[in-house]
Design an enzyme around this catalytic site. Structure first.
Site, PDB file in Angstrom:
ATOM      1  N   SER A  58     -10.695  -0.786   3.215  1.00  0.00           N
ATOM      2  CA  SER A  58      -9.855  -1.063   4.576  1.00  0.00           C
ATOM      3  C   SER A  58      -9.533   0.469   5.039  1.00  0.00           C
ATOM      4  O   SER A  58      -8.606   1.045   4.321  1.00  0.00           O
ATOM      5  CB  SER A  58      -8.436  -1.756   4.310  1.00  0.00           C
ATOM      6  OG  SER A  58      -8.890  -3.045   3.717  1.00  0.00           O
ATOM      7  N   GLU A  95      -4.808   3.615   6.614  1.00  0.00           N
ATOM      8  CA  GLU A  95      -4.643   3.363   5.025  1.00  0.00           C
ATOM      9  C   GLU A  95      -5.196   4.439   4.280  1.00  0.00           C
ATOM     10  O   GLU A  95      -4.682   4.949   3.275  1.00  0.00           O
ATOM     11  CB  GLU A  95      -5.306   2.062   4.620  1.00  0.00           C
ATOM     12  CG  GLU A  95      -4.386   1.465   3.409  1.00  0.00           C
ATOM     13  CD  GLU A  95      -5.580   1.007   2.388  1.00  0.00           C
ATOM     14  OE1 GLU A  95      -5.648   1.697   1.178  1.00  0.00           O
ATOM     15  OE2 GLU A  95      -6.221  -0.050   2.593  1.00  0.00           O
ATOM     16  N   ARG A 118       0.888  -1.295  -0.176  1.00  0.00           N
ATOM     17  CA  ARG A 118      -0.083  -0.007  -0.122  1.00  0.00           C
ATOM     18  C   ARG A 118       0.793   1.322   0.097  1.00  0.00           C
ATOM     19  O   ARG A 118       0.662   2.207   0.669  1.00  0.00           O
ATOM     20  CB  ARG A 118      -0.792   0.025   1.476  1.00  0.00           C
ATOM     21  CG  ARG A 118      -2.038  -1.185   1.291  1.00  0.00           C
ATOM     22  CD  ARG A 118      -3.003  -0.966   0.154  1.00  0.00           C
ATOM     23  NE  ARG A 118      -4.030  -1.908   0.246  1.00  0.00           N
ATOM     24  CZ  ARG A 118      -3.991  -3.031  -0.066  1.00  0.00           C
ATOM     25  NH1 ARG A 118      -2.981  -3.520  -0.529  1.00  0.00           N
ATOM     26  NH2 ARG A 118      -5.086  -3.767   0.155  1.00  0.00           N
TER      27      ARG A 118
HETATM   28  N1  EPU Z   1     -10.511 -11.422   9.865  1.00  0.00           N
HETATM   29  C1  EPU Z   1     -10.800 -11.438  11.149  1.00  0.00           C
HETATM   30  N2  EPU Z   1     -12.133 -10.894  11.208  1.00  0.00           N
HETATM   31  C2  EPU Z   1     -12.750 -10.387  10.307  1.00  0.00           C
HETATM   32  C3  EPU Z   1     -12.226 -10.523   9.085  1.00  0.00           C
HETATM   33  C4  EPU Z   1     -10.926 -11.045   8.851  1.00  0.00           C
HETATM   34  O1  EPU Z   1     -10.300 -11.867  12.198  1.00  0.00           O
HETATM   35  O2  EPU Z   1     -14.053 -10.189  10.448  1.00  0.00           O
HETATM   36  C5  EPU Z   1      -8.788 -11.761   9.838  1.00  0.00           C
HETATM   37  C6  EPU Z   1      -8.781 -13.322   9.639  1.00  0.00           C
HETATM   38  O3  EPU Z   1      -7.645 -13.819  10.148  1.00  0.00           O
HETATM   39  C7  EPU Z   1      -8.576 -13.364   8.014  1.00  0.00           C
HETATM   40  C8  EPU Z   1      -7.754 -12.023   7.981  1.00  0.00           C
HETATM   41  O4  EPU Z   1      -8.157 -11.219   8.793  1.00  0.00           O
HETATM   42  O5  EPU Z   1      -7.724 -14.587   7.636  1.00  0.00           O
HETATM   43  C9  EPU Z   1      -7.545 -11.384   6.454  1.00  0.00           C
HETATM   44  O6  EPU Z   1      -8.875 -11.109   6.105  1.00  0.00           O
HETATM   45  P1  EPU Z   1      -9.193 -10.729   4.625  1.00  0.00           P
HETATM   46  O7  EPU Z   1      -8.656 -11.913   3.621  1.00  0.00           O
HETATM   47  O8  EPU Z   1     -10.569 -10.299   4.582  1.00  0.00           O
HETATM   48  O9  EPU Z   1      -7.968  -9.651   4.380  1.00  0.00           O
HETATM   49  P2  EPU Z   1      -7.670  -8.236   5.159  1.00  0.00           P
HETATM   50  O10 EPU Z   1      -6.249  -8.508   5.485  1.00  0.00           O
HETATM   51  O11 EPU Z   1      -8.466  -8.036   6.136  1.00  0.00           O
HETATM   52  C10 EPU Z   1      -6.590  -7.198   2.864  1.00  0.00           C
HETATM   53  C11 EPU Z   1      -6.702  -6.002   2.100  1.00  0.00           C
HETATM   54  C12 EPU Z   1      -7.991  -5.870   1.505  1.00  0.00           C
HETATM   55  C13 EPU Z   1      -8.095  -6.890   0.446  1.00  0.00           C
HETATM   56  C14 EPU Z   1      -8.029  -8.181   1.283  1.00  0.00           C
HETATM   57  C15 EPU Z   1      -8.121  -9.510   0.304  1.00  0.00           C
HETATM   58  C16 EPU Z   1      -5.356  -4.500   3.568  1.00  0.00           C
HETATM   59  C17 EPU Z   1      -5.283  -3.191   4.352  1.00  0.00           C
HETATM   60  N3  EPU Z   1      -6.615  -4.768   3.423  1.00  0.00           N
HETATM   61  O12 EPU Z   1      -7.694  -7.265   3.959  1.00  0.00           O
HETATM   62  O13 EPU Z   1      -7.928  -4.579   0.815  1.00  0.00           O
HETATM   63  O14 EPU Z   1      -9.441  -7.007  -0.145  1.00  0.00           O
HETATM   64  O15 EPU Z   1      -6.822  -8.313   1.920  1.00  0.00           O
HETATM   65  O16 EPU Z   1      -6.878  -9.632  -0.336  1.00  0.00           O
HETATM   66  O17 EPU Z   1      -4.257  -5.078   3.292  1.00  0.00           O
HETATM   67  C18 EPU Z   1      -8.595  -2.157   0.857  1.00  0.00           C
HETATM   68  O18 EPU Z   1      -7.262  -2.153   0.775  1.00  0.00           O
HETATM   69  O19 EPU Z   1      -9.356  -1.218   0.902  1.00  0.00           O
HETATM   70  C19 EPU Z   1      -8.760  -3.764   0.890  1.00  0.00           C
HETATM   71  C20 EPU Z   1     -10.441  -4.025   0.935  1.00  0.00           C
END
Ligand code: EPU
Length: 347
Positions: free
Chosen positions: A247, A343, A173
């Site tokens: 995010s 972010e 990012r």
């Molecule tokens: N998780 C929780 N509770 C929840 C949701 C998620 O504990 O309610 C934990 C779980 O361990 C899960 C992990 O978070 O395995 C990862 O969740 P997710 O795959 O939804 O991804 P994220 O890390 O929360 C990132 C990006 C998103 C992108 C997703 C998928 C960032 C800041 N965000 O989110 O990007 O869509 O991965 O690749 O890196 C954005 O940048 O606006 C965005 C939505």
């Protein structure tokens, strides 16, 4: 560049509401707003000292911004369009895309043509010009993997300058446009090298399981794009219905030693190794464990399916969302000793 042939660029007068131009749906005004349809329009705007010296805010899709107060300056809304194939061989195609093109429409165009590399980035809100700024990423892919170069208008000289991948210093990012190159350039076009012989990347999270649930036997760009769309639609709020900017925080990277101490206290803490001594921890997990998932206070809150997303249910105020983000940062820091960085750009 000569300001000789600007398109009919539109300069709106004082106090224009930015509500239609930010996905949080915040009703904040700006002194001036201009719609930029060609790079020459920029020259026309900056040829007047009034606008050259004015505080400015460049907006693409307004999908990564939190507006907390009236903007006393000029909002530059980049609406440069066009998707043009500049070069191709048996394996790849080099595409020039106007900074104002909608990112997801560009993804759909590529998927339909059979050009691979950005299908995992389906349904990310915002414009193409914003994609390299923060090196958008999702489902195991970041835009830097297909990025070739970009053209940007240099405000000081009025020239259009080309930046190649190494100039942009992409990270998680992150790009130099958020840092050393900040506020000096306005991105006008981005060049991507897409593959005619795509290799599929379905290793992230539940992407593979989603494809199986969809009954997909043979992987294709269309199937992967649709699976990503399905996952995003099931977890992330549609900004048309509920204001948000995706995010709100970045996933923090902490030292392995710190991670091990967290594991001792919370055995199920998730983490992904990013280097030999660093671990990336999902901010969503930290925020959920700090008790914020589904939190609602009047018109603002924390999304019930993805706590990394702060939401405006209707008439919320940017300042209240900012205050909520600080409360979340404080409580995560208190519980886990981890600092969450926003972010989203807070203005
Ligand atoms: N998780 C929780 N509770 C929840 C949701 C998620 O504990 O309610 C934990 C779980 O361990 C899960 C992990 O978070 O395995 C990862 O969740 P997710 O795959 O939804 O991804 P994220 O890390 O929360 C990132 C990006 C998103 C992108 C997703 C998928 C960032 C800041 N965000 O989110 O990007 O869509 O991965 O690749 O890196 C954005 O940048 O606006 C965005 C939505």
């Amino acid at each position: 560049m000569q300001p000789s042939n600007p398109s009919e660029f539109m300069l709106t007068d004082r106090n224009i509401s930015l509500k239609p131009y930010n996905t949080f749906g915040l009703d904040v005004a700006a002194d001036y707003l201009t719609h930029i349809r060609t790079p020459e329009d920029l020259e026309a705007v900056f040829s007047t000292s009034k606008f050259r010296l004015m505080k400015r805010l460049v907006l693409g899709g307004g999908s990564n911004i939190l507006l907390t107060r009236h903007f006393a300056g000029l909002v530059i809304k980049v609406e440069i369009e066009g998707i043009t194939i500049m070069d191709e061989d048996a394996d790849n195609v080099l595409v020039k895309v106007g900074a104002g093109e909608n990112w997801h429409q560009f993804v759909l165009w590529a998927v339909e043509k059979g050009y691979g590399g950005i299908e995992n980035l389906s349904l990310i809100p915002g414009t193409v010009g914003a994609a390299p700024m923060q090196n958008i990423g999702a489902y195991g892919v970041e835009q830097e993997s297909v990025f070739h170069s970009l053209e940007a208008y240099e405000i000081a000289s009025g020239k259009v300058v080309r930046f190649y991948k190494e100039d942009c210093k992409f990270g998680y990012r992150y790009s130099a446009f958020k840092d050393t190159l900040k506020e000096k350039y306005i991105i006008t076009d981005v060049y991507y090298r897409l593959s005619k012989q795509p290799t599929f990347n379905i290793s992230y999270g539940n992407l593979k399981a989603t494809l199986e649930d969809m009954g997909v036997d043979e992987l294709s760009l269309v199937a992967i794009s649709q699976a990503v769309i399905n996952i995003r639609q099931s977890k992330l709020p549609d900004p048309i219905e509920i204001g948000n900017a995706g995010s709100f925080f970045k996933n923090p990277v902490i030292l392995k030693k710190h991670y091990q101490s967290l594991q001792a206290a919370f055995d199920e803490v998730p983490g992904y190794e990013v280097s030999t001594d660093e671990i990336k921890v999902p901010a969503a997990w930290l925020i959920e464990k700090a008790g914020w998932k589904g939190y609602k206070n009047g018109e603002i809150g924390v999304h019930s399916k993805q706590p990394l997303v702060l939401v405006n249910f209707g008439g919320g105020q940017g300042q209240d969302i900012k205050n909520l983000s600080i409360e979340i940062q404080n409580s995560v820091h208190k519980k886990f000793g981890i600092a969450l960085d926003a972010e989203v750009n807070i203005i």
